[in-house]
Write an enzyme that holds these catalytic residues in place. Structure first.
Site, mmCIF file in Angstrom:
data_model
loop_
_atom_site.group_PDB
_atom_site.id
_atom_site.type_symbol
_atom_site.label_atom_id
_atom_site.label_comp_id
_atom_site.label_asym_id
_atom_site.label_seq_id
_atom_site.Cartn_x
_atom_site.Cartn_y
_atom_site.Cartn_z
ATOM 1 N N TYR A 57 0.677 -1.249 0.098
ATOM 2 C CA TYR A 57 -0.067 0.024 0.031
ATOM 3 C C TYR A 57 0.989 1.301 0.063
ATOM 4 O O TYR A 57 0.196 2.435 -0.087
ATOM 5 C CB TYR A 57 -0.826 -0.022 1.191
ATOM 6 C CG TYR A 57 -1.907 -1.292 1.537
ATOM 7 C CD1 TYR A 57 -2.092 -1.896 0.229
ATOM 8 C CD2 TYR A 57 -2.692 -1.554 2.422
ATOM 9 C CE1 TYR A 57 -3.021 -3.032 0.219
ATOM 10 C CE2 TYR A 57 -3.431 -2.531 2.739
ATOM 11 C CZ TYR A 57 -3.772 -3.306 1.413
ATOM 12 O OH TYR A 57 -4.620 -4.520 1.453
ATOM 13 N N ARG A 243 -17.487 9.018 7.388
ATOM 14 C CA ARG A 243 -17.589 7.953 7.101
ATOM 15 C C ARG A 243 -16.925 6.912 8.222
ATOM 16 O O ARG A 243 -17.234 5.586 8.242
ATOM 17 C CB ARG A 243 -16.982 7.518 5.655
ATOM 18 C CG ARG A 243 -18.302 8.043 4.552
ATOM 19 C CD ARG A 243 -17.666 7.729 3.189
ATOM 20 N NE ARG A 243 -18.442 8.258 2.268
ATOM 21 C CZ ARG A 243 -18.192 8.283 0.969
ATOM 22 N NH1 ARG A 243 -16.946 7.843 0.617
ATOM 23 N NH2 ARG A 243 -19.184 8.443 0.125
HETATM 24 N N1 LIG Z 1 -5.565 -8.778 1.438
HETATM 25 C C1 LIG Z 1 -5.926 -8.073 0.099
HETATM 26 O O1 LIG Z 1 -5.628 -8.822 -0.731
HETATM 27 C C2 LIG Z 1 -6.816 -6.797 0.213
HETATM 28 C C3 LIG Z 1 -7.397 -6.643 -0.835
HETATM 29 C C4 LIG Z 1 -8.226 -5.630 -0.833
HETATM 30 C C5 LIG Z 1 -8.506 -4.809 0.270
HETATM 31 N N2 LIG Z 1 -7.908 -5.320 1.561
HETATM 32 C C6 LIG Z 1 -7.924 -4.735 2.679
HETATM 33 O O2 LIG Z 1 -9.494 -4.284 2.856
HETATM 34 C C7 LIG Z 1 -9.712 -2.856 3.059
HETATM 35 C C8 LIG Z 1 -11.171 -2.343 2.441
HETATM 36 O O3 LIG Z 1 -11.432 -2.875 1.232
HETATM 37 P P1 LIG Z 1 -11.443 -2.065 -0.071
HETATM 38 O O4 LIG Z 1 -10.712 -0.655 0.359
HETATM 39 O O5 LIG Z 1 -11.168 -2.558 -1.082
HETATM 40 O O6 LIG Z 1 -13.047 -1.765 0.060
HETATM 41 P P2 LIG Z 1 -14.204 -1.301 0.847
HETATM 42 O O7 LIG Z 1 -13.911 -0.966 2.283
HETATM 43 O O8 LIG Z 1 -15.325 -2.302 0.797
HETATM 44 O O9 LIG Z 1 -14.697 -0.222 0.244
HETATM 45 C C9 LIG Z 1 -13.728 1.151 0.384
HETATM 46 C C10 LIG Z 1 -14.786 2.075 -0.479
HETATM 47 O O10 LIG Z 1 -15.927 2.739 -0.137
HETATM 48 C C11 LIG Z 1 -16.117 3.732 0.168
HETATM 49 N N3 LIG Z 1 -16.683 3.912 1.729
HETATM 50 C C12 LIG Z 1 -16.211 3.722 2.976
HETATM 51 N N4 LIG Z 1 -17.156 3.627 3.824
HETATM 52 C C13 LIG Z 1 -18.254 4.401 3.286
HETATM 53 C C14 LIG Z 1 -19.501 4.747 3.547
HETATM 54 N N5 LIG Z 1 -19.755 4.497 4.977
HETATM 55 N N6 LIG Z 1 -20.394 4.942 2.797
HETATM 56 C C15 LIG Z 1 -20.311 5.067 1.458
HETATM 57 N N7 LIG Z 1 -18.888 4.820 0.951
HETATM 58 C C16 LIG Z 1 -17.903 4.275 1.600
HETATM 59 C C17 LIG Z 1 -14.609 4.481 0.265
HETATM 60 O O11 LIG Z 1 -14.369 5.799 0.038
HETATM 61 P P3 LIG Z 1 -13.643 6.937 0.756
HETATM 62 O O12 LIG Z 1 -12.408 6.457 1.372
HETATM 63 O O13 LIG Z 1 -13.557 8.069 -0.319
HETATM 64 O O14 LIG Z 1 -14.889 7.123 2.061
HETATM 65 C C18 LIG Z 1 -13.841 3.537 -0.650
HETATM 66 O O15 LIG Z 1 -14.089 4.095 -1.994
HETATM 67 C C19 LIG Z 1 -8.617 -2.332 2.241
HETATM 68 O O16 LIG Z 1 -8.184 -0.707 2.500
HETATM 69 C C20 LIG Z 1 -7.462 -3.175 2.701
HETATM 70 O O17 LIG Z 1 -6.956 -2.798 3.852
HETATM 71 C C21 LIG Z 1 -7.163 -6.356 1.428
#
Ligand SMILES: NC(=O)c1ccc[n+]([C@@H]2O[C@H](COP(=O)([O-])OP(=O)(O)OC[C@H]3O[C@@H](n4cnc5c(N)ncnc54)[C@H](OP(=O)(O)O)[C@@H]3O)[C@@H](O)[C@H]2O)c1
Length: 284
Positions: A57, A243
């Site tokens: 990251y 959020r």
């Molecule tokens: N191990 C792996 O391979 C792997 C892969 C992917 C992800 N991850 C981990 O999982 C974490 C989360 O997954 P992700 O970032 O892919 O997806 P997520 O948490 O499902 O979604 C994040 C997205 O949703 C928005 N968001 C967050 N809270 C919200 C709310 N209450 N209402 C509306 N929109 C909202 C965020 O925008 P804003 O930031 O603009 O609010 C961002 O665009 C990552 O950050 C990472 O730490 C791990």
């Protein structure tokens, strides 16, 4: 549960080795490096105690700076980082872990994960042996895997002296991966749902929106409460303070058995990230 400062303290679950992990963490993927420290500090102020980072990251410096500056004791915080794919292999993994600790400016992490198995390279078993050594050294309080499928889990377990304590994989209403969840739990692992709100895609689902309206919560909270009801650790990402607060407060939302079943029925095979069986990017 609300603390004395009118913000929400996340509750915890216990890993197989007795270490407690807060059920709600902040995901740090795509948090810009120059905004990471501030985001971590804001999150701590709101009640977050768990942070999900990774070498890939490119913001471990900011994560560590936020942890060191936030004013809450290190022992009250849970910090995860992950081994980048290109550093798989025994010697490279040991060195990469040292580099991550240096970037974080921390003496230990709470959880260290293999980020992807990359089965085509055939390195995950020797990489796991490196994580076992790191765990024995006390510099990772727990070790685990991410994106491991049932067949790869079974293969790893045959060679492992220490069983992984966590499997972190993509999990949200439109991609639930129940087979991975079942295999992970059967092997004693705690399940962490990544992309828990489907990167925002699942928020637009009409069933999710109906349930949110009925329970007086937001669509994100309805989905996060659905995960929590099934004892999954969740790591939603946001860089927006409102959020961050909203997502943490999902711990206060109670869904009915019917709500849970309706969200269960939203499985649609909608993957937001690569297939773990074939993903092999060295920079991930
Ligand atoms: N191990 C792996 O391979 C792997 C892969 C992917 C992800 N991850 C981990 O999982 C974490 C989360 O997954 P992700 O970032 O892919 O997806 P997520 O948490 O499902 O979604 C994040 C997205 O949703 C928005 N968001 C967050 N809270 C919200 C709310 N209450 N209402 C509306 N929109 C909202 C965020 O925008 P804003 O930031 O603009 O609010 C961002 O665009 C990552 O950050 C990472 O730490 C791990």
């Amino acid at each position: 549960m609300k603390n004395g400062h009118n913000c929400y303290m996340s509750t915890t679950t216990t890993l197989s080795n007795g270490i407690e992990i807060p059920l709600v963490g902040l995901g740090l993927w795509q948090v810009p490096a120059d905004a990471t420290q501030k985001t971590v500090e804001d999150a701590v102020e709101l009640g977050y105690r768990h942070f999900d980072g990774a070498a890939a990251y490119k913001n471990e410096d900011g994560l560590g700076a936020g942890i060191r500056a936030c004013g809450v004791g290190r022992e009250e915080l849970f910090v995860t980082t992950k081994l980048q794919n290109g550093n798989q292999g025994h010697a490279k993994a040991l060195k990469a872990f040292d580099t991550s600790l240096e970037r974080l400016g921390l003496d230990y992490v709470d959880l260290y994960l293999i980020h992807w198995p990359v089965p085509a390279w055939g390195l995950y078993v020797e990489t796991w042996k490196a994580l076992e050594e790191i765990y024995a050294s006390g510099r990772a309080k727990a070790i685990g895997i991410a994106n491991f499928t049932p067949r790869i889990i079974a293969d790893l377990l045959e060679a492992a002296d220490i069983k992984p304590m966590v499997n972190q994989f993509e999990s949200h209403p439109s991609l639930q991966q129940r087979d991975i969840e079942t295999a992970s739990r059967a092997a004693g692992m705690t399940v962490e749902a990544y992309s828990p709100i489907g990167r925002g895609v699942d928020l637009h689902n009409s069933v999710v929106q109906e349930i949110a309206a009925a329970r007086g919560c937001s669509p994100a909270q309805a989905i996060l409460a659905w995960h929590l009801a099934q004892n999954r650790v969740i790591i939603p990402k946001s860089v927006h303070r409102e959020r961050l607060a909203e997502n943490l407060a999902a711990t206060e939302v109670a869904l009915t058995a019917e709500d849970l079943a309706r969200i269960d029925s939203l499985e649609a095979g909608l993957r937001q990230t690569g297939d773990p069986e074939t993903t092999d990017h060295p920079q991930l």
